[in-house]
Every structure is written in structure tokens, then in C-alpha cells.
Design an enzyme around this catalytic site. Sequence first.
Site, short mmCIF file in Angstrom:
data_model
loop_
_atom_site.label_atom_id
_atom_site.label_comp_id
_atom_site.label_asym_id
_atom_site.label_seq_id
_atom_site.Cartn_x
_atom_site.Cartn_y
_atom_site.Cartn_z
N GLY A 105 0.79 -1.22 0.00
CA GLY A 105 0.00 0.00 0.00
C GLY A 105 0.83 1.27 0.00
O GLY A 105 0.30 2.37 0.14
N GLY A 107 2.78 2.36 -2.52
CA GLY A 107 2.87 3.01 -3.84
C GLY A 107 3.87 2.38 -4.80
O GLY A 107 4.29 3.02 -5.77
N LYS A 108 4.22 1.12 -4.58
CA LYS A 108 5.15 0.44 -5.49
C LYS A 108 4.53 0.26 -6.88
O LYS A 108 5.11 0.67 -7.89
CB LYS A 108 5.55 -0.94 -4.93
CG LYS A 108 6.26 -0.90 -3.61
CD LYS A 108 6.65 -2.30 -3.14
CE LYS A 108 5.47 -3.19 -2.82
NZ LYS A 108 4.65 -2.74 -1.68
N SER A 109 3.35 -0.37 -6.90
CA SER A 109 2.72 -0.66 -8.20
C SER A 109 2.30 0.64 -8.90
O SER A 109 2.36 0.74 -10.12
CB SER A 109 1.51 -1.57 -8.03
OG SER A 109 1.90 -2.75 -7.37
N TYR A 110 1.89 1.61 -8.11
CA TYR A 110 1.52 2.92 -8.68
C TYR A 110 2.72 3.49 -9.43
O TYR A 110 2.59 4.00 -10.54
CB TYR A 110 1.09 3.87 -7.56
CG TYR A 110 0.72 5.25 -8.02
CD1 TYR A 110 -0.59 5.56 -8.36
CD2 TYR A 110 1.68 6.26 -8.12
CE1 TYR A 110 -0.94 6.83 -8.80
CE2 TYR A 110 1.35 7.53 -8.56
CZ TYR A 110 0.03 7.81 -8.89
OH TYR A 110 -0.30 9.07 -9.34
N ASP A 252 8.56 -5.45 -9.20
CA ASP A 252 7.63 -4.95 -8.19
C ASP A 252 7.71 -5.95 -7.03
O ASP A 252 7.15 -7.04 -7.11
CB ASP A 252 6.21 -4.91 -8.81
CG ASP A 252 5.20 -4.17 -7.96
OD1 ASP A 252 5.56 -3.75 -6.84
OD2 ASP A 252 4.05 -4.03 -8.40
N GLY A 255 5.40 -6.94 -0.59
CA GLY A 255 5.37 -5.98 0.53
C GLY A 255 6.42 -6.33 1.58
O GLY A 255 6.59 -7.49 1.93
#
Length: 355
Positions: A105, A107-110, A252, A255
Site C-alpha cells: 500500500g 505506492g510500489k505498483s503505482y 515490483d 510488501g
Amino acid sequence: MNITVAIRVRPFNKREKEIKSKLCIEMINNKINIYNEKKVNKTFGFDYCFWSHDGFQNQLDGYSASILNSNYADQLFVYEKIGKNLLTNIIEGYNSTLFAYGQTGSGKSYSIFGYGNNKGILPMICEDLFKGDFLTKNLNNQFILSVSMIEIYNEKIQDLLISINNRTKEGLKVRENNKIGIFIENVTSINVNSYEDILKIIFKGEKNRTLGATLMNETSSRSHTIFSIDLLQKTNNNNKTTTKQAKLNIVDLAGSERITKTHAEGQRLKESQSINKSLTVLGMVIHQLYEKECGKHVNISYRDSVLTRILQDALGGNSKTTMLCAVSPALDNIDETLSTLRYEKKKKNKTKCYY
Ligand code: ADP
Ligand code: MG
């Protein structure tokens, strides 16, 4: 080995807004200050600090700075600073890897893939690759571009470009061969000729990833996703052909939250242990590569995790590595944020050969 480390802080999410979380981060140039409840701060320095927390507006083409002197770092800004180099690297023939690290949550994939009209680094690289004149400016240059997309879940490799029914439980095997080095046996590799081709492949891989995660009752934040672009260039000069080959891996990562926080049991515990192990080994491998560069005789622990094993050829030698660390702005996530910054800090110190 050459490493760049960047930190990016996202806006408050819905939950953080609801509980009126306090901001614990400040960025001044390339320094980041983290404040705890008592306002005692810790400072870290990195190559880039991206402020994507506030000062933005939602435009048709995504979030962008709301006022002229806002220091908001939008997707394009992040791409210009750390994404474009990756593209020039592979064109010059250097293997490169971009990792996105951080808690779920953050912001890695963003940052890497992007959502909706906030396109991430990967699609922007692909767009520039075809729409820029990088590959076509030399008329004597021919190129073959192929891509693959895999995920590593519980130390097993799955091909994201084949349908879930065609996967085996054990996943794909890693092999080694004198001629081509380390490779993933039978992985799907697709030749691409346009930006649209690549987008379709990313979309397919993303869909398979979500579907697979749902079927297995896990979340995609528990696996590492690797998108690889292989570029083979042939240049003809006076009837002599020279070839250049390089690979760009965009990773990516799963987490990075620690397992004590999630009170994991059974399957969840196993997942957390695999994630912890591969992130620790990754940190260790980068550390060892620096030691080696500083003249020490060390064995690099590539084999200790599937992630480092398959990235072996892209981490050593003349390769270039970029770490993008995504962090939450909220005080209630301060422990995870500090642990992310410490993980990265260790790497950055190694660049100076402190031995
Ligand atoms: P991760 O991949 O690290 O688990 P995501 O990239 O999915 O996390 O981000 C979580 C949420 O936060 C998403 O809804 C995403 O749109 C939002 N988000 C993350 N980074 C940013 C950013 N820089 N600007 C705006 N929203 C962001
Ligand atoms: Mg993600």
C-alpha cells in the site's frame, strides 16, 4: 555495479484520512526527515527524494502539480529522473534492474505500472522506446525486442503470460548454461514491435496475476513480479555486424512489512518467511557486490533466493540498479517507513567503499 536509490512518499490514503493520521515526513532536497510523536527526527540522505504527498490536482491526464511552485513529483517527473536512464542503459548495452521496495500500500505498483491515466515508469519506458528515436536513428541498426513477465510466490516461479490452467504447481525451473548464462526454462518470451504490443502483454500479465492470486487465496502483494525487456541490437558497418544485447528487469517486490505485525500463521507465515528471506538476500547480495568491487574476495549469495538467482546476470558486472522505495506519509506507519529507509541506507553507504 552502480546503484541509485530514490524515496517516494504518497498522499494519505482513505484509512489514514479517516483516522486523521499525522504526517511524519519532510523532504528537503535529497534529504528526508522522519518525525516521531515527540517530534524527534531522524535524517536520511538519498539520490532522489520524491514528494508526491500533496500540492497536486487531478487533471485529465493524471495527477500533476497544482500550483506553479508546488514541489509535487508526478509520474512524469519520477520517470524523467529515474526511468529514462534505464532506457538509455539498455540501448547502450548495460543490463539494468529497477526494484520497487516498500510495505504493502505504499505506492510500489503505482510507481511502476501506474493506475488509469497515471501511467507508471514501465509503460513510459516502453512508449519512449518505440516513439522516441532511440532505436531507429541509426539506419544500420536492426533490433529484436522481446518481453516476459513472471512472478515469484513462495520461492516458485510462475509464468504470467500463460493461462493459469497451464501452470504446474512446482513452477518453472532456473537453469544455467555456458552460452546464455542463467535462464528460466520454458518461460514465455514474446517478440514485440510496438508500444501497443507491450501494453497488451502487461495487461495480460496483470490479469493473470490478479486471477492467480484470487484462486490461491493470497494477495498479489505477497509475490514479486518481474517484467523483463530483452533488447538485441545488430549494427552493420562496412559489412561487419556487431551485436549488443542487454536486459532490463522491472521488479515490483512483495510488501516488505515484517511478519510480527501481521501475526501470521500457517500458509501466511510461510509466505512471509519467503518474502523476508528474498528481501534479506537481495540486500545481502547488493552488499556483497560492493565488497567485491572494493577489492574483497567474497562469494555472492545469489543462490540463496530465487529472486537473486534469476537476476544474477543483471546485478553483477557492468550492470546498473535503481531502487525506488515507496513509503507511507503517516505517523502510524513510522516503524515500517524507518525500516524501509534503513534497508536502503545500508546499500547507499556501500557505494563509498567504507572498509
Ligand atoms: P503497493 O503496490 O505498494 O502495495 P499501490 O501502488 O497499489 O501500493 O498504492 C496503494 C494506493 O495508493 C493506490 O490506490 C494508489 O493509487 C495510491 N497511491 C500510491 N502512490 C501514489 C501517488 N504517488 N500518488 C497518488 N496516489 C498514490
Ligand atoms: Mg502492489
